[in-house]
Design a protein around this motif. Structure first.
Motif, short mmCIF file in Angstrom:
data_model
loop_
_atom_site.label_atom_id
_atom_site.label_comp_id
_atom_site.label_asym_id
_atom_site.label_seq_id
_atom_site.Cartn_x
_atom_site.Cartn_y
_atom_site.Cartn_z
N VAL A 1 2.71 6.04 -3.06
CA VAL A 1 3.77 6.93 -3.55
C VAL A 1 3.80 6.93 -5.08
N GLU A 2 3.68 5.75 -5.69
CA GLU A 2 3.70 5.68 -7.14
C GLU A 2 2.51 6.42 -7.74
N GLN B 1 13.25 10.86 -4.66
CA GLN B 1 11.88 11.06 -5.12
C GLN B 1 11.02 11.66 -4.02
N ILE B 2 11.49 11.53 -2.78
CA ILE B 2 10.92 12.24 -1.64
C ILE B 2 12.08 12.94 -0.95
N LYS C 1 13.20 4.13 0.73
CA LYS C 1 13.67 3.79 -0.61
C LYS C 1 13.47 4.94 -1.58
N TYR C 2 12.33 5.61 -1.47
CA TYR C 2 12.06 6.75 -2.33
C TYR C 2 12.90 7.96 -1.94
N ALA C 3 13.15 8.10 -0.65
CA ALA C 3 14.00 9.20 -0.19
C ALA C 3 15.43 9.03 -0.68
N CYS D 1 0.82 -1.20 0.00
CA CYS D 1 0.00 0.00 0.00
C CYS D 1 0.86 1.26 0.00
N ILE D 2 1.97 1.24 0.74
CA ILE D 2 2.87 2.39 0.74
C ILE D 2 3.42 2.62 -0.66
#
Length: 295
Positions: free
Chosen positions: A100-101, A186-187, A180-182, A95-96
């Motif tokens: 984000v996607e 991407q964040i 992972k996105y950070a 869900c996370i």
């Protein structure tokens, strides 16, 4: 609109578009979400004035996408700040990732400036939160007996007390998904909502990308707990207050809008023009699914 969704998709993503244009953007978050979804899901997609489109390839229902994109591009990307808050009431790393996607894809951006996670696996209902707020907001002063009892009540209803060690371990894994996105930029900044100082310290210690934002809900306490304030000060976290309920939309409310579906996750995004701190766009994105037995 509803029969079309239910017939074709087990999983859907619903975007309300920019709710500021619908005059919904200055209300309580649960009211904003409900009314935004109602406008989106009960619009007639065949009418000439329709602003709702169905992305059949990805199972998405999108409201006023062109208008949202124009708001996001009327200023340069370095001139705007995009922040989001993910609301999750069950443990699911998938869900996370989906949230984000969807955020990056629907806003059509390569990165957002901050994302705050609100994880409440044992969420208080709006009614329960109101009861707690009434109890907590009885007149109190430092050192008084009523002030002491309020502190005891706050501790009993703290995030760690209600969710336990299992909840903390789940939270760490969910936060790791955001990391992972950070790490990929991407964040830009990560934040966390509604944790007591004890839980925040544990998350902070285990994090590879430490949170820089902490949110606290003042609906359930009359002041920011001293331990939380000290921890944020000592570790340079920005401490903000908010009034979002732990359960943003009850299952029965969503069932009236999208029969057969339940919400898996939801998020709110806000777009500000940096130099003027003007809110130029605000909206909600929801991920929902129906059980395979309902197909």
């Amino acid at each position: 609109m509803i029969p079309t969704i239910t017939k074709n998709y087990q999983n859907v993503v619903i975007s309300t578009g920019n709710i500021i244009n619908n005059e919904l953007g200055q209300r309580k978050s649960n009211e904003e979400l409900y009314d935004g979804l109602k406008i989106t899901l009960h619009n007639n997609p065949n009418s000439e004035s329709a602003v709702v489109e169905i992305d059949k390839r990805h199972g998405r229902v999108l409201c006023a996408t062109q208008e949202l994109n124009s708001r996001l591009t009327e200023n340069g990307r370095n001139e705007i700040s995009i922040g989001a808050k993910i609301f999750l009431n069950k443990y699911s790393t998938e869900c996370i990732n989906q949230a984000v996607e969807a955020l990056l894809n629907i806003l059509n951006v390569t990165h957002v400036d901050n994302v705050v996670l609100a994880y409440h696996p044992n969420a208080l209902t709006v009614a329960s939160a109101t009861t707690l707020a009434t109890t907590a907001k009885t007149p109190c002063s430092e050192g008084s007996e009523s002030g002491s009892s309020t502190s005891v009540s706050d501790a009993a209803n703290s995030w760690s007390a209600r969710n336990g060690e299992q909840g903390i371990e789940e939270l760490k894994l969910l936060y790791k998904c955001l990391e992972k996105y950070a790490l990929k930029q991407q964040i830009k900044q990560l934040g966390i909502a509604d944790l007591d100082a004890k839980t925040l310290a544990k998350l902070y210690k285990s994090a590879e990308v430490v949170p820089t934002i902490a949110q606290v809900n003042l609906a359930t306490c009359c002041v920011v707990p001293a331990e939380l304030h000290e921890f944020c000060r000592d570790h340079e976290l920005v401490l903000n207050t908010h009034s979002d309920p732990e359960l943003l939309l009850a299952e029965e409310q969503f069932a009236c809008l999208a029969p057969g579906y339940t919400i898996d996750w939801s998020l709110r995004y806000q777009v500000h023009v940096r130099c003027r701190s003007v809110l130029t766009a605000k909206g909600y994105i929801v991920g929902a699914s129906q059980s395979s037995t309902d197909n």
